[in-house]
Motif scaffolding. Structure first.
Motif, PDB file in Angstrom:
ATOM      1  N   LEU A 163       0.827  -1.207   0.000  1.00  8.82           N
ATOM      2  CA  LEU A 163       0.000   0.000   0.000  1.00  8.82           C
ATOM      3  C   LEU A 163       0.866   1.263   0.000  1.00  8.82           C
ATOM      4  CD1 LEU A 163      -2.689   1.491   0.226  1.00  8.82           C
ATOM      5  CD2 LEU A 163      -2.637   1.095   2.702  1.00  8.82           C
TER       6      LEU A 163
ATOM      7  N   THR B  80       3.195   9.846   3.371  1.00 11.75           N
ATOM      8  CA  THR B  80       3.504   8.562   4.005  1.00 11.75           C
ATOM      9  C   THR B  80       4.881   8.118   3.523  1.00 11.75           C
ATOM     10  OG1 THR B  80       1.146   8.056   3.924  1.00 11.75           O
ATOM     11  CG2 THR B  80       2.637   6.226   4.379  1.00 11.75           C
TER      12      THR B  80
ATOM     13  N   CYS C 270       5.835   4.480   7.657  1.00 20.86           N
ATOM     14  CA  CYS C 270       4.812   4.279   6.633  1.00 20.86           C
ATOM     15  C   CYS C 270       3.414   4.085   7.239  1.00 20.86           C
ATOM     16  CB  CYS C 270       5.173   3.062   5.793  1.00 20.86           C
ATOM     17  SG  CYS C 270       5.194   1.546   6.775  1.00 20.86           S
TER      18      CYS C 270
ATOM     19  N   VAL D 142      -5.876   1.889   8.539  1.00 19.39           N
ATOM     20  CA  VAL D 142      -6.722   1.023   7.707  1.00 19.39           C
ATOM     21  C   VAL D 142      -7.899   0.607   8.583  1.00 19.39           C
ATOM     22  CG1 VAL D 142      -6.861  -1.122   6.406  1.00 19.39           C
ATOM     23  CG2 VAL D 142      -4.761   0.242   6.325  1.00 19.39           C
TER      24      VAL D 142
ATOM     25  N   THR E 223      -1.545   1.105  10.846  1.00 21.94           N
ATOM     26  CA  THR E 223      -1.036  -0.029  10.085  1.00 21.94           C
ATOM     27  C   THR E 223       0.212   0.384   9.318  1.00 21.94           C
ATOM     28  OG1 THR E 223      -3.326  -0.761   9.788  1.00 21.94           O
ATOM     29  CG2 THR E 223      -1.675  -1.757   8.340  1.00 21.94           C
TER      30      THR E 223
ATOM     31  N   THR F 218       2.441   0.137   6.247  1.00 20.98           N
ATOM     32  CA  THR F 218       2.002  -0.181   4.888  1.00 20.98           C
ATOM     33  C   THR F 218       3.106  -0.654   3.965  1.00 20.98           C
ATOM     34  OG1 THR F 218       2.287   2.135   4.287  1.00 20.98           O
ATOM     35  CG2 THR F 218       0.093   1.446   5.000  1.00 20.98           C
TER      36      THR F 218
ATOM     37  N   LEU G 107       2.206  -4.225   3.442  1.00 22.64           N
ATOM     38  CA  LEU G 107       0.777  -4.558   3.345  1.00 22.64           C
ATOM     39  C   LEU G 107       0.363  -4.627   1.871  1.00 22.64           C
ATOM     40  CD1 LEU G 107      -1.815  -4.826   5.223  1.00 22.64           C
ATOM     41  CD2 LEU G 107      -2.293  -2.462   4.514  1.00 22.64           C
TER      42      LEU G 107
ATOM     43  N   ILE H 200      -6.489  -4.054   0.877  1.00 21.79           N
ATOM     44  CA  ILE H 200      -7.264  -2.854   1.206  1.00 21.79           C
ATOM     45  C   ILE H 200      -8.483  -2.670   0.313  1.00 21.79           C
ATOM     46  CG2 ILE H 200      -5.376  -1.603   2.282  1.00 21.79           C
ATOM     47  CD1 ILE H 200      -5.720   0.021  -0.594  1.00 21.79           C
TER      48      ILE H 200
ATOM     49  N   VAL I 251      -9.164   3.916   4.250  1.00 23.19           N
ATOM     50  CA  VAL I 251      -7.763   4.262   4.517  1.00 23.19           C
ATOM     51  C   VAL I 251      -7.658   5.753   4.793  1.00 23.19           C
ATOM     52  CG1 VAL I 251      -5.446   4.404   3.497  1.00 23.19           C
ATOM     53  CG2 VAL I 251      -6.864   2.375   3.087  1.00 23.19           C
TER      54      VAL I 251
ATOM     55  N   THR J 243      -4.669   8.675   5.456  1.00 19.98           N
ATOM     56  CA  THR J 243      -3.232   8.981   5.474  1.00 19.98           C
ATOM     57  C   THR J 243      -3.033  10.337   6.149  1.00 19.98           C
ATOM     58  OG1 THR J 243      -3.210  10.222   3.399  1.00 19.98           O
ATOM     59  CG2 THR J 243      -3.010   7.815   3.244  1.00 19.98           C
TER      60      THR J 243
END
Lengths: 155, 739
Positions: A22, A35, A47, A51, A56, A58, A61, A66, A71, A73
């Motif tokens: 992600l 991120t 990162c 989620v 989380t 990412t 991931l 997802i 999500v 950010t």
């Protein structure tokens, strides 16, 4: 594959390899570069995004996970009108960032902590925020989390 | 030097250099103050000023509606340099802080920061940071390309650029504006008063903004020796102004090198030779996916539409490396280091007084060996650079501590003129000395040149950790003799791999009054690359000297803090130690059953004394409760940023003390990522108390001086707690770990 999810409140569809983390979908496909890439093995926390409300990491991931998720950010933390969150305001008030590179992840981890625990102790903070900061902003990060918790409770 | 031609300012620049050459020959570099042609202060550059901005001098832009921009010739890597320098300039300019913004100086020769300090030192008595002596010695300047640039390092931004340059640039701008107002209003200059970006004529009650006079002021030649304010009149300097770069660092908007997006760019992943000196001799792709591969010799780069695809392809291909020394191990290196310590043929005696060898022939002499490991920088942002090379022109986007050298090195690698290379210097996700090197920049430029489209080169964390310019590992032997409760003689011998530290900063000095002493280093070439790591040679020397001082104190049966005071005649150092005893509650720890350790190091013109307070838990786990710092760095420009720099230096040093060690097996770096090169986090970060001594001394450096005393303060506290003397780092080598 086509991946559909809600990104910072907006329905989003992106075409990406299903195993692409992600992190890279956000940074390269969607050009949301707040991120950060730090270690690639979920060890440093740079990162971190939310989620489905959970902090989380990412960089490991897969994007396929997802599909259908919500999500958030760092770009989605301030209100749509640009008003900063209590955490962001506390970060500025206490001048937490130094180089700033890890701070998106720190802010996201702190937001998630306070969503779950509105009045964390020092120990709660130490256990929840395991992000690495090479500038050593930890003392101010801890102070800022307490200040943000207060502001949110009183807010 | 440069073949570039530029109208106006270029002419002035060449004339200035020509003059300096003759001055250098005749006066041996004494006439440095004349380096600055008045013309140099007045520049009109399209790439710096937009339509409504007027450049008053190289460092100041003003708009008619009174907005002030300070141009910053240092890189922002967390230290708050832009805000601090802007405070110094705005103070002397009498600017309204609310109107101030900052802008990164272009990486061009006109904005070289060593010139800024050098140029202004006209009859100043030349109080120059020792770190900068080489920059100021003209002969050295000519040959040491690496020292000519916009270097952010050596803790010089405030003490050199700010103190000698920015203050005067601000004062000169204020004088120009005041002169313009005097002319406009037809009144004497001395009847005018500047305050908060306004000029007032009290007698008539007239006032107008700085911006009103910006255009007229720009026609005056800046005064090289403007009148400077007395520190007691400061309103902006010495106050905790919020850092101007922080808001965009909490919203994700701040742009680091990693974040640059250039239209049409590709992404590149890199595998550098795992063994030093090896070259890629063959590359095969078993999947026949035919990714775009660039062989740089000592590195192989794969280019793709995303970093993920590029790194996957890089993992897939099979690279055969040849050359280098695959037999090199840490044990072999350590044996090499020990051999160098015994090798005195090429020793360099750095300091000598009395007759230490004769004194130290005594059977009561203590002789001990210390060792510290190689360390990586591990900046949070892994190395990266984005490059575009088209039609013989190169554009680079990178966060760099030395952008002018980066430009020059890219030009050399591509075989183009420096004037054909443009560097966009963006935020650095940590520097600590690592981002003064240009390896990543050269790689990106070469790849972009090869493939003909813009490319962002990203190093994985593993590449970053195993291809660093490491802090040198050092072994050291210290000898000392205590007589009548004092150190009668001391001797220090250590191996020395040059990490770029000028001797003029005297990192080797034993910072105590000892009548008989001898300090000698044994130079050697490190088989793995070394470089400057936050506080450079002071980190190792601080550990050796301050551990040894503790050993001497215990030998003398003295209190370690009082023993230090008894060997310090410098009143500033004594004051730091006395204040430290008070603030840290020396001998009366706050935590029940805790042990304390003390250390003090004077580096980069700042004295930092620290007390560590800790307890030892089960399995030798160290719980560091508090770390108290007392700092005399002269005038404090921004108390809030200053405190942050000490917080930062302490954590940086603690990660190294607890965990930091780079080792080699089979010629390859063993540590690859954070689990094997771990870091202090919130849970094991101590509470920190930081106190500054109020001082009128000129400002010292502050980015680095908080680092050197940390390790010895901690290990001295462990000795106090356990009786175990730690002479090798990290702590894990002695069986200790962090909670």
């Amino acid at each position: 594959m086509k991946i559909s999810f809600v990104l910072n409140g907006e329905a989003t569809t992106v075409d990406a390899p299903s195993d692409m983390p992600l992190l890279w979908v956000l940074r390269e496909k969607l050009e949301l570069t707040g991120t950060k890439f730090g270690c690639g093995i979920a060890a440093c926390g740079a990162c971190t995004v939310h989620v489905n409300g959970v902090a989380t990491r990412t960089c490991v991931l897969p994007a396929s996970v997802i599909d259908g998720a919500e999500v958030k950010t760092i770009e989605g933390v301030a209100s749509p009108s640009g008003e900063m969150s209590a955490v962001q305001a506390a970060w500025i008030e206490h001048q937490a960032p130094q180089c700033g590179y890890c701070q998106s992840g720190m802010v996201m981890a702190a937001e998630a902590l306070l969503d779950e625990n509105p009045d964390p102790t020092d120990e709660d903070i130490d256990n929840a925020i395991t992000n690495i900061c090479r500038c050593g902003t930890y003392e101010r990060v801890r102070t800022a989390i307490h200040a943000a918790a207060r502001a949110r409770r009183e807010g | 030097m440069s073949s570039e031609t530029k109208p106006a300012s270029g002419v002035a620049k060449i004339a200035r250099r020509t003059f300096l050459v003759s001055a250098g020959v005749v006066g041996g570099g004494v006439a440095l103050g004349l380096a600055l042609s008045p013309n140099r202060l007045k520049m009109y550059r399209d790439d710096v000023a937009s339509d409504d901005e007027i450049i008053l001098n190289t460092w100041v832009k003003l708009t008619p509606d009174n907005q002030l921009t300070v141009i910053i010739p240092h890189s922002e890597m967390g230290q708050g340099v832009g805000t601090g320098l802007a405070q110094m300039l705005a103070e002397e300019m009498e600017a309204d802080w609310e109107t101030v913004s900052i802008e990164q100086a272009p990486a061009s020769d006109d904005y070289i920061n060593s010139d800024l300090g050098r140029g202004y030192i006209v009859g100043e008595g030349a109080r120059i940071p020792a770190f900068a002596y080489p920059m100021l010695d003209f002969a050295f300047l000519q040959i040491a390309k690496g020292l000519v640039g916009q270097i952010t390092g050596g803790s010089t931004a405030i003490r050199l650029t700010g103190y000698h340059g920015m203050r005067r640039a601000g004062a000169a701008a204020r004088e120009m504006l005041t002169r313009a107002a005097a002319k406009e209003w037809n009144v004497p200059v001395n009847a005018l008063r500047a305050e908060a970006s306004m000029i007032h004529h009290d007698a008539s009650g007239r006032s107008a903004s700085f911006g009103t006079f910006a255009a007229a002021a720009a026609s005056f030649t800046p005064n090289l020796k403007p009148e400077l304010k007395s520190a007691k009149d400061y309103k902006i300097v010495g106050t905790p102004k919020p850092r101007l770069d922080i808001p965009e660092k909490v919203t994700g908007e701040a742009q680091f090198g990693m974040d640059v997006i250039v239209p049409g760019m590709k992404y590149a992943a890199i595998a550098q030779a795992p063994v030093y000196g090896a070259e890629a001799v063959s590359i095969a792709d078993p999947t026949n996916a035919a990714p775009q591969i660039v062989n740089l010799g000592n590195a192989v780069v794969v280019v793709a539409d995303s970093y993920w695809e590029a790194s996957n392809a890089l993992r897939r291909i099979e690279i055969e490396w040849d050359g280098g020394d695959p037999s090199l191990t840490s044990d072999a290196l350590r044996a090499l280091h020990s051999a160098h310590l015994e090798e005195t043929d090429h020793e360099e005696v750095m300091d000598k007084a009395g007759d230490a060898p004769a004194k130290l022939a005594s059977p009561d002499t203590l002789s001990v060996e210390y060792a510290v490991p190689y360390l990586a920088h591990a900046t949070m942002e892994p190395m990266n650079c984005t490059a575009s090379v088209r039609d013989g022109k190169c554009e680079l986007w990178v966060g760099h501590q030395n952008p002018i050298t980066a430009r020059d090195d890219a030009a050399e690698a591509l075989g183009v003129n420096k004037s054909d290379v443009t560097i966009h210097n963006v935020y650095l996700g940590g520097g600590f000395g690592r981002r003064a090197r240009t390896d990543n920049v050269i790689q990106a430029a070469r790849v972009a040149s090869e493939i003909g489209v813009p490319v962002k080169l990203i190093w994985s964390r593993e590449q970053d950790m195993s291809n660093d310019f490491y802090r040198p590992a050092i072994v050291s032997r210290m000898k000392g003799l205590v007589e009548d409760g004092k150190i009668a003689a001391m001797d220090h011998a250590y191996i020395f791999a040059d990490a770029g530290m000028p001797d003029s900063e005297r990192p080797y000095a034993f910072q105590y009054d000892v009548q008989n002493k001898r300090i000698a280093r044994h130079p050697y070439e490190s088989p793995i690359p070394v470089g400057a790591w936050r506080s450079v040679d002071f980190t190792q020397m601080g550990f050796f000297n301050e551990s040894f001082m503790d050993e001497m104190a215990h030998r003398a049966g003295a209190d370690p803090l009082a023993f230090r005071i008894a060997h310090k005649s410098d009143p500033r150092c004594r004051a730091v130690l006395e204040r430290l005893a008070d603030e840290a509650r020396w001998g009366r720890p706050l935590t029940l059953g805790a042990a304390q350790g003390v250390a003090i190091v004077d580096s980069f013109e700042a004295i930092v004394g620290q007390v560590a307070e800790l307890t030892i838990e089960d399995d030798n786990r160290v719980r560091l409760h508090r770390l108290t710092s007392v700092v005399d760095c002269g005038q404090v420009i921004n108390p809030d940023s200053a405190e942050a720099q000490i917080h930062s230096s302490v954590i940086f040093a603690l990660s190294a003390v607890f965990f930091g060690e780079i080792t080699l097996e089979n010629g390859q770096i063993v540590q690859q990522n954070f689990p094997d090169y771990d870091m202090v986090r919130l849970r094991n970060a101590p509470v920190q108390a930081v106190h500054f001594i109020k001082s009128d001394h000129p400002p010292g450096g502050l980015g680095e001086p908080g680092t050197p005393p940390v390790a010895p303060a901690l290990t001295n506290a462990i000795y106090a707690a356990t009786g175990k003397r730690i002479r090798e780092l990290p702590l894990t080598r002695a069986g200790f770990s962090s909670v």
